[in-house]
Design a protein around this motif. Structure first.
Motif, PDB file in Angstrom:
ATOM      1  N   ASN A 149       0.806  -1.221   0.000  1.00  0.00           N
ATOM      2  CA  ASN A 149       0.000   0.000   0.000  1.00  0.00           C
ATOM      3  C   ASN A 149       0.841   1.275   0.000  1.00  0.00           C
ATOM      4  OD1 ASN A 149      -2.344  -1.584   0.177  1.00  0.00           O
ATOM      5  ND2 ASN A 149      -2.172  -1.687   2.425  1.00  0.00           N
ATOM      6  N   MET A 152       1.084   3.792  -5.129  1.00  0.00           N
ATOM      7  CA  MET A 152      -0.205   3.755  -5.825  1.00  0.00           C
ATOM      8  C   MET A 152      -0.166   2.778  -6.992  1.00  0.00           C
ATOM      9  SD  MET A 152      -2.484   6.047  -4.608  1.00  0.00           S
ATOM     10  CE  MET A 152      -3.447   6.480  -6.051  1.00  0.00           C
ATOM     11  N   SER A 155      -0.843   3.967 -11.253  1.00  0.00           N
ATOM     12  CA  SER A 155      -0.361   5.354 -11.367  1.00  0.00           C
ATOM     13  C   SER A 155       0.654   5.357 -12.502  1.00  0.00           C
ATOM     14  CB  SER A 155       0.294   5.803 -10.059  1.00  0.00           C
ATOM     15  OG  SER A 155       1.302   4.894  -9.656  1.00  0.00           O
TER      16      SER A 155
END
Length: 852
Positions: A149, A152, A155
């Motif tokens: 986590n 991203m 992205s």
């Protein structure tokens, strides 16, 4: 520290290719000189095949990842035994992801280039999977979240025009660097702005003397995976900096030519990239300390760029050693020894029976090595066929080959030649040539004459002629002596680290050739660290290690086929998979090479006519070379390539050409650069000549002992049956002996090639193929390592495992780019494994039936 009879144990758990590398040997041998330290190298067999509760226990652990190393297994071992780790294994998993490394560098205040990170929507197969333990440990020690986590997904960078990429509101303009997120993927691209001409330079792991190539037509970024995009830095002096830490308070730094310049790697005589020691600035020393501490890597390497008065860290590599720097090895040993002392009070005792019963571990029981001799002068020979009585009498009625070596014996041939000249019983030109050769070559070391009887095919008792083969050259050089000594010293360190008892039972075998005996003597003195050897230590065994005529008929047939393949008027062709990439058509490639040789001859003669070239070189020739011998050698080669009918061209001349140019590049490079250079061609002729002779040699030379696999195996067995029998016998003897042992067999190239073909083609499971090797160079080795362990703690029965290795010897495929010192000496390449571990019984089922 403990008393000397209860030493601290330093365990080495890394792949053999790293644990037994030259830098590691230098460090471990220094540890072993300490009265308080014992070194145990776990070895591939233990690391890969044994459960961690069967691994040796130790107080201090040197362990690090490299290709093939089971890092998760090593982490499990540390969890079980709790040794003090020189380099933290949990953080080594983090080092495998460039995104996480850069995040940590940002957090600890170490400058990195501006960057954008492009992540795919879904996890990829190449992603590094971190356990909860590693994630929590990293958070606790660095304060950085490295969980999935932490970055991203989806992205992705967008290329908005040929020169610009964008991620959200962040923009990066070419030139920039594109890196795969995996730290193990070295396929890095540098994209250039259209105002610079555009294109991309593709960086990769060094292959030969190349580390990158330029592709002018590529402008679009890769979109198949996750990538890190960094601002391209115009570095000072076009150099990168490699930093090596040993703890937080010591760092050694070296500069190298940046691979983005032209992709050509400058190498030294050891084949290593040329680097220069450079001092670190105060800021760089701080960065070094922070990197070492944050990643928990006491011995660590990282890459640094210097640009515009600032420094930026671009990669952290984990365990890295400086190569070939004795002061560094001393410093490393001192710092690590002090570290052991400082933490010794916190180390748990080792009470496991696995640790105290070393015999329960896999140990190297026997080391057998078949070796080619060291660097030599070019071999030269002339062949003559005579039928008159003076030459027939030289056979003394014998039906086998006669070899004359001493100066007195060679005078007998001169007398026979004079008699034939007086009687006008032979071709006048042939007799004149033989007499001239005897006058000039009889005094050279190693000159010999082989006299072979030739009988009528219809009547095997009728002697028709005598073939005289005059040979000279082929003597070991000063470089060969240096190589042999260096190899012997390094082998001693290796065997003492793995099992010091191996040298207590040593047997050395050698062929009868002078260069082979000289190699055996020099290597063995260094191996035993003794200035002299017992007279009976080196056993001369002609049957086992000299040339054999057992496969003469088969080899002659192969030479005829090779001659046809190179013949412009013959339809014989090879399948495409038999041809190297550089050769589309062998006869055309040879023709082009002959044209280059013709131009080289013109340039050489032109330079010699100008005068001065040889005079300037006076007193600088080595290895009994002289201006006359140099010119004679090359004129002979030019004649044999350029002035013969292509239908009768001998493929064996290719080896002589490569042999000669390779020798001169190593020993007479400055003169070679003068004699084959002019304003029109520059040094292009020399480079083309070397590259083409190397390509032709790699194509023809291995095929001389068989083109098809069945031929290679048949010729190998016929030529090396005696050697193979001895190897099998020595392995069985070692199996049944209570003592570890070492056996070394010194021989020549043909024997090594034949044995290599047997090993690869006899059915043994191997991880190398015949096409995977470049060249079997001087000091090539084929090694047989027999490992033993008891089947249980109380058992008297043992099990045995064999692993076969190979080194191409003192070799570099790109001699024209090397920087040599006055030794003119290449270092021996590290060994590669031909096979994984295989039970001895199974290995012998493949090797034993091949004995004839």
């Amino acid at each position: 520290m403990k008393e000397s009879d209860d030493k601290w144990i330093v365990g080495v758990a890394c792949m053999d290719v790293k644990a037994r590398s030259k830098p590691m040997r230098n460090i471990l041998s220094r540890f072993m000189n300490s009265h308080n330290l014992t070194v145990i190298v776990f070895g591939d067999k233990v690391i890969l095949d044994e459960a961690v509760d069967q691994w040796p226990t130790c107080h201090f652990l040197i362990s690090f990842f490299s290709t093939g190393f089971p890092l998760d297994k090593a982490i499990e071992y540390v969890r079980l035994r709790n040794p003090f780790c020189i380099n933290n294994l949990l953080m080594q998993k983090v080092l495998m992801d460039r995104r996480l490394v850069l995040n940590i560098l940002d957090h600890i205040g170490v400058p990195t280039p501006n960057r954008l990170v492009s992540n795919t929507p879904e996890p990829e197969e190449s992603d590094i999977h971190l356990s909860d333990e590693i994630i929590q440990f990293t958070l606790d020690t660095t304060g950085v979240d490295v969980s999935p986590n932490s970055f991203m997904r989806d992205s992705r960078v967008i290329q908005v025009d040929p020169d610009t990429i964008k991620l959200g509101d962040k923009v990066l303009v070419k030139p920039f660097v594109e890196k795969p997120v995996s730290g193990e993927d070295h396929n890095i691209f540098i994209y250039y702005h259209s105002s610079q001409g555009g294109g991309v330079r593709k960086l990769f792991r060094k292959v030969g003397n190349k580390s990158s190539e330029f592709c002018p037509d590529v402008s679009d970024i890769r979109t198949d995976s996750s990538y890190v995009y960094e601002e391209f830095m115009d570095v000072d002096n076009s150099e990168d900096v490699k930093v090596y830490t040993i703890g937080e308070h010591f760092a050694h730094a070296e500069t190298r030519k940046s691979p983005v310049v032209d992709g050509v790697v400058r190498r030294n005589s050891e084949g290593k990239e040329v680097r220069y020691v450079t001092p670190l600035s105060d800021d760089e020393k701080v960065y070094s300390s922070k990197v070492c501490r944050a990643f928990g890597q006491t011995v660590c390497g990282f890459d640094l760029l210097r640009a515009g008065g600032k420094s930026f860290v671009i990669d952290v590599n984990g365990w890295s050693f400086v190569k070939g720097n004795l002061e560094y090895y001393d410093k490393c040993t001192q710092i690590l020894s002090d570290l052991f002392k400082n933490v010794s009070s916190k180390i748990p005792s080792v009470s496991s029976p696995v640790a105290t019963k070393v015999s329960n571990q896999w140990q190297l029981k026997a080391f057998l090595s078949v070796m080619r001799h060291g660097d030599r002068t070019p071999k030269q020979k002339f062949k003559f066929n005579f039928k008159s009585k003076p030459f027939m009498d030289l056979l003394n009625g014998l039906e086998e080959e006669v070899v004359l070596k001493s100066e007195q014996q060679l005078k007998i041939v001169s007398v026979a030649c004079d008699a034939a000249i007086a009687a006008k019983s032979e071709d006048e030109n042939a007799l004149t040539s033989l007499r001239a050769i005897l006058d000039f070559k009889s005094s050279l070391p190693g000159t010999k004459i082989q006299i072979k009887p030739s009988y009528s095919k219809s009547d095997k008792t009728l002697l028709e002629k005598a073939q005289l083969i005059v040979k000279w050259g082929g003597e070991i050089t000063h470089a060969g002596q240096h190589q042999s000594k260096d190899f012997g010293e390094n082998l001693r360190k290796d065997l003492k680290i793995i099992n010091r008892a191996l040298l207590e039972d040593l047997r050395i075998y050698s062929s009868s050739e002078r260069r082979v005996i000289a190699t055996a003597e020099t290597t063995t003195k260094a191996l035993l660290d003794q200035p002299t050897l017992p007279d009976d230590l080196i056993k001369i065994n002609k049957e086992m290690l000299d040339d054999s005529n057992a496969a003469k008929e088969q080899i002659e047939g192969i030479k005829g086929r090779l001659q046809e393949i190179l013949n412009p008027h013959h339809p014989t062709k090879l399948p495409d998979d038999y041809l190297p990439e550089a050769i589309e058509d062998p006869e055309i490639y040879l023709h082009e090479t002959i044209e280059i040789l013709t131009r080289a001859r013109d340039v050489m003669r032109e330079n010699l006519e100008k005068g001065g070239a040889f005079e300037e070189w006076k007193g600088r020739w080595c290895c009994t070379e002289s201006p006359f011998l140099f010119q004679e050698r090359w004129e002979k080669l030019f004649k044999e390539f350029c002035d013969v009918d292509r239908n009768s061209f001998e493929p064996s001349k290719i080896s002589e050409l490569y042999d000669s140019i390779k020798y001169d590049i190593l020993h007479n490079r400055e003169f070679l650069d003068v004699i084959f250079t002019n304003e029109e061609h520059g040094d292009a002729l020399l480079r083309q000549l070397y590259i083409r002779s190397k390509v032709l040699f790699d194509f023809i030379s291995p095929q001389e002992y068989g083109i098809e696999s069945t031929e290679k195996l048949e010729i190998g067995i016929l030529s090396s049956a005696s050697l193979l029998r001895q190897l099998v016998a020595d392995l069985k003897e070692a199996q049944n002996s209570p003592r570890p042992c070492t056996r070394i067999y010194f021989t020549k190239e043909s024997k090594v090639i034949c044995l290599f073909n047997i090993v690869l083609l006899c059915g043994l499971p191997t991880i190398l193929r015949t096409g995977d090797i470049d060249e079997l160079d001087y000091l090539t080795q084929i090694t047989f390592e027999l490992h033993e362990r008891k089947r249980g703690v109380e058992s008297k029965e043992s099990e045995y495992s064999l692993r076969i290795g190979f080194s191409p010897g003192a070799h570099d495929p790109n001699l024209t780019d090397l920087h040599l010192d006055e030794k003119h000496c290449l270092s021996v390449k590290p060994r590669r494994w031909i096979s994984e571990h295989i039970s001895l019984d199974e290995a012998l089922t493949y090797l034993s039936p091949k004995m004839v």
